[in-house]
Design a protein around this motif. Structure first.
Motif, PDB file in Angstrom:
ATOM      1  N   LEU A  65      45.487 -47.231  -7.421  1.00 57.12           N
ATOM      2  CA  LEU A  65      45.112 -45.925  -7.959  1.00 57.12           C
ATOM      3  C   LEU A  65      43.905 -45.412  -7.180  1.00 57.12           C
ATOM      4  O   LEU A  65      43.200 -46.183  -6.531  1.00 57.12           O
ATOM      5  N   PRO A  66      43.633 -44.112  -7.248  1.00 61.35           N
ATOM      6  CA  PRO A  66      42.461 -43.585  -6.540  1.00 61.35           C
ATOM      7  C   PRO A  66      41.173 -44.241  -7.038  1.00 61.35           C
ATOM      8  O   PRO A  66      41.021 -44.524  -8.218  1.00 61.35           O
ATOM      9  N   MET A  67      40.263 -44.488  -6.091  1.00 67.02           N
ATOM     10  CA  MET A  67      38.975 -45.098  -6.425  1.00 67.02           C
ATOM     11  C   MET A  67      37.863 -44.062  -6.525  1.00 67.02           C
ATOM     12  O   MET A  67      36.924 -44.232  -7.273  1.00 67.02           O
ATOM     13  N   ALA A  68      37.951 -43.016  -5.697  1.00 63.56           N
ATOM     14  CA  ALA A  68      36.867 -42.038  -5.658  1.00 63.56           C
ATOM     15  C   ALA A  68      37.396 -40.689  -5.218  1.00 63.56           C
ATOM     16  O   ALA A  68      38.411 -40.591  -4.523  1.00 63.56           O
ATOM     17  N   VAL A  69      36.680 -39.642  -5.620  1.00 67.64           N
ATOM     18  CA  VAL A  69      36.958 -38.269  -5.183  1.00 67.64           C
ATOM     19  C   VAL A  69      35.835 -37.868  -4.243  1.00 67.64           C
ATOM     20  O   VAL A  69      34.657 -38.100  -4.536  1.00 67.64           O
ATOM     21  N   HIS A  70      36.198 -37.282  -3.102  1.00 68.43           N
ATOM     22  CA  HIS A  70      35.220 -36.846  -2.108  1.00 68.43           C
ATOM     23  C   HIS A  70      35.483 -35.390  -1.748  1.00 68.43           C
ATOM     24  O   HIS A  70      36.606 -34.898  -1.876  1.00 68.43           O
ATOM     25  N   GLY A  71      34.448 -34.744  -1.235  1.00 67.65           N
ATOM     26  CA  GLY A  71      34.640 -33.447  -0.605  1.00 67.65           C
ATOM     27  C   GLY A  71      35.396 -33.642   0.699  1.00 67.65           C
ATOM     28  O   GLY A  71      35.386 -34.720   1.291  1.00 67.65           O
ATOM     29  N   GLY A  72      36.078 -32.612   1.172  1.00 63.14           N
ATOM     30  CA  GLY A  72      36.908 -32.729   2.362  1.00 63.14           C
ATOM     31  C   GLY A  72      36.171 -33.141   3.616  1.00 63.14           C
ATOM     32  O   GLY A  72      36.750 -33.749   4.514  1.00 63.14           O
ATOM     33  N   ASP A  73      34.875 -32.853   3.692  1.00 62.55           N
ATOM     34  CA  ASP A  73      34.110 -33.195   4.892  1.00 62.55           C
ATOM     35  C   ASP A  73      33.084 -34.306   4.643  1.00 62.55           C
ATOM     36  O   ASP A  73      32.151 -34.475   5.415  1.00 62.55           O
ATOM     37  N   CYS A  74      33.289 -35.068   3.582  1.00 67.95           N
ATOM     38  CA  CYS A  74      32.330 -36.119   3.225  1.00 67.95           C
ATOM     39  C   CYS A  74      32.346 -37.249   4.254  1.00 67.95           C
ATOM     40  O   CYS A  74      33.399 -37.792   4.585  1.00 67.95           O
ATOM     41  N   HIS A  75      31.174 -37.612   4.720  1.00 67.39           N
ATOM     42  CA  HIS A  75      31.061 -38.690   5.715  1.00 67.39           C
ATOM     43  C   HIS A  75      31.222 -40.072   5.091  1.00 67.39           C
ATOM     44  O   HIS A  75      31.393 -41.054   5.805  1.00 67.39           O
ATOM     45  N   MET A  76      31.189 -40.167   3.788  1.00 67.72           N
ATOM     46  CA  MET A  76      31.316 -41.464   3.109  1.00 67.72           C
ATOM     47  C   MET A  76      32.767 -41.801   2.743  1.00 67.72           C
ATOM     48  O   MET A  76      33.036 -42.893   2.280  1.00 67.72           O
ATOM     49  N   ALA A  77      33.676 -40.867   2.955  1.00 67.94           N
ATOM     50  CA  ALA A  77      35.081 -41.137   2.632  1.00 67.94           C
ATOM     51  C   ALA A  77      35.613 -42.204   3.577  1.00 67.94           C
ATOM     52  O   ALA A  77      35.323 -42.203   4.772  1.00 67.94           O
ATOM     53  N   GLY A  78      36.365 -43.127   3.041  1.00 67.42           N
ATOM     54  CA  GLY A  78      36.929 -44.206   3.856  1.00 67.42           C
ATOM     55  C   GLY A  78      38.153 -43.739   4.638  1.00 67.42           C
ATOM     56  O   GLY A  78      38.441 -42.549   4.741  1.00 67.42           O
ATOM     57  N   LYS A  79      38.891 -44.710   5.160  1.00 69.24           N
ATOM     58  CA  LYS A  79      40.070 -44.405   5.963  1.00 69.24           C
ATOM     59  C   LYS A  79      41.316 -44.193   5.107  1.00 69.24           C
ATOM     60  O   LYS A  79      42.269 -43.572   5.548  1.00 69.24           O
ATOM     61  N   ARG A  80      41.327 -44.711   3.911  1.00 69.52           N
ATOM     62  CA  ARG A  80      42.501 -44.605   3.048  1.00 69.52           C
ATOM     63  C   ARG A  80      42.327 -43.430   2.091  1.00 69.52           C
ATOM     64  O   ARG A  80      42.098 -43.603   0.898  1.00 69.52           O
ATOM     65  N   VAL A  81      42.427 -42.231   2.636  1.00 71.90           N
ATOM     66  CA  VAL A  81      42.234 -41.023   1.836  1.00 71.90           C
ATOM     67  C   VAL A  81      43.460 -40.126   1.947  1.00 71.90           C
ATOM     68  O   VAL A  81      44.241 -40.219   2.888  1.00 71.90           O
ATOM     69  N   LYS A  82      43.579 -39.257   0.976  1.00 74.54           N
ATOM     70  CA  LYS A  82      44.653 -38.275   0.960  1.00 74.54           C
ATOM     71  C   LYS A  82      44.044 -36.936   0.555  1.00 74.54           C
ATOM     72  O   LYS A  82      43.289 -36.853  -0.415  1.00 74.54           O
ATOM     73  N   GLY A  83      44.346 -35.885   1.309  1.00 73.19           N
ATOM     74  CA  GLY A  83      43.856 -34.553   0.979  1.00 73.19           C
ATOM     75  C   GLY A  83      44.569 -34.007  -0.248  1.00 73.19           C
ATOM     76  O   GLY A  83      45.781 -34.147  -0.384  1.00 73.19           O
ATOM     77  N   VAL A  84      43.797 -33.404  -1.149  1.00 77.33           N
ATOM     78  CA  VAL A  84      44.364 -32.843  -2.383  1.00 77.33           C
ATOM     79  C   VAL A  84      43.733 -31.489  -2.656  1.00 77.33           C
ATOM     80  O   VAL A  84      42.705 -31.130  -2.091  1.00 77.33           O
ATOM     81  N   ASP A  85      44.351 -30.742  -3.568  1.00 76.41           N
ATOM     82  CA  ASP A  85      43.787 -29.460  -3.976  1.00 76.41           C
ATOM     83  C   ASP A  85      42.770 -29.666  -5.098  1.00 76.41           C
ATOM     84  O   ASP A  85      42.595 -30.771  -5.610  1.00 76.41           O
ATOM     85  N   SER A  86      42.102 -28.593  -5.476  1.00 72.32           N
ATOM     86  CA  SER A  86      41.022 -28.717  -6.463  1.00 72.32           C
ATOM     87  C   SER A  86      41.537 -29.132  -7.838  1.00 72.32           C
ATOM     88  O   SER A  86      40.863 -29.879  -8.554  1.00 72.32           O
TER      89      SER A  86
END
Length: 113
Positions: A65-86
């Protein structure tokens, strides 16, 4: 060789004009189709290069399941991310997924617990 064509010059010229008109129509259609394909490719390339507004970060498990929500340009987002809408990002936050403490997507999304 081409014995099926009419023998007189007048009918041959009519046939040539008729086929020249068809070739011109076909060429115009080819031009429009190529232009539409180019526009679709440009739109797809622009969409691919544009950063998503929000990211869901997932764990190592492929069924995680998702672990965290990030902003689209967040430098702390890892490699296993998926872009989503608001809306999806808000639902994830409401479902208990943690908000990144660096980019604070919860405050930008107006999410209050």
């Amino acid at each position: 060789m081409f014995d099926d064509l009419p023998p007189d010059l007048d009918r041959l010229e009519v046939l040539r004009t008729w086929h020249a008109m068809w070739v011109a129509r076909i060429d115009e259609k080819i031009r429009r189709v190529r232009e539409a394909e180019d526009q679709r490719e440009q739109a797809a390339a622009a969409a691919a290069t544009r950063a998503p507004d929000w990211l869901l970060e997932y764990g190592l498990n492929r069924d995680a399941l998702p672990m965290a929500v990030h902003g689209g340009d967040c430098h702390m987002a890892g490699k296993r991310v998926k872009g989503v809408d608001s809306d999806t990002a808000r639902r994830a936050l409401a479902g208990g997924v943690e908000a990144c403490t660096h980019c604070r997507p919860d405050s930008e999304l107006g999410f209050l617990e």
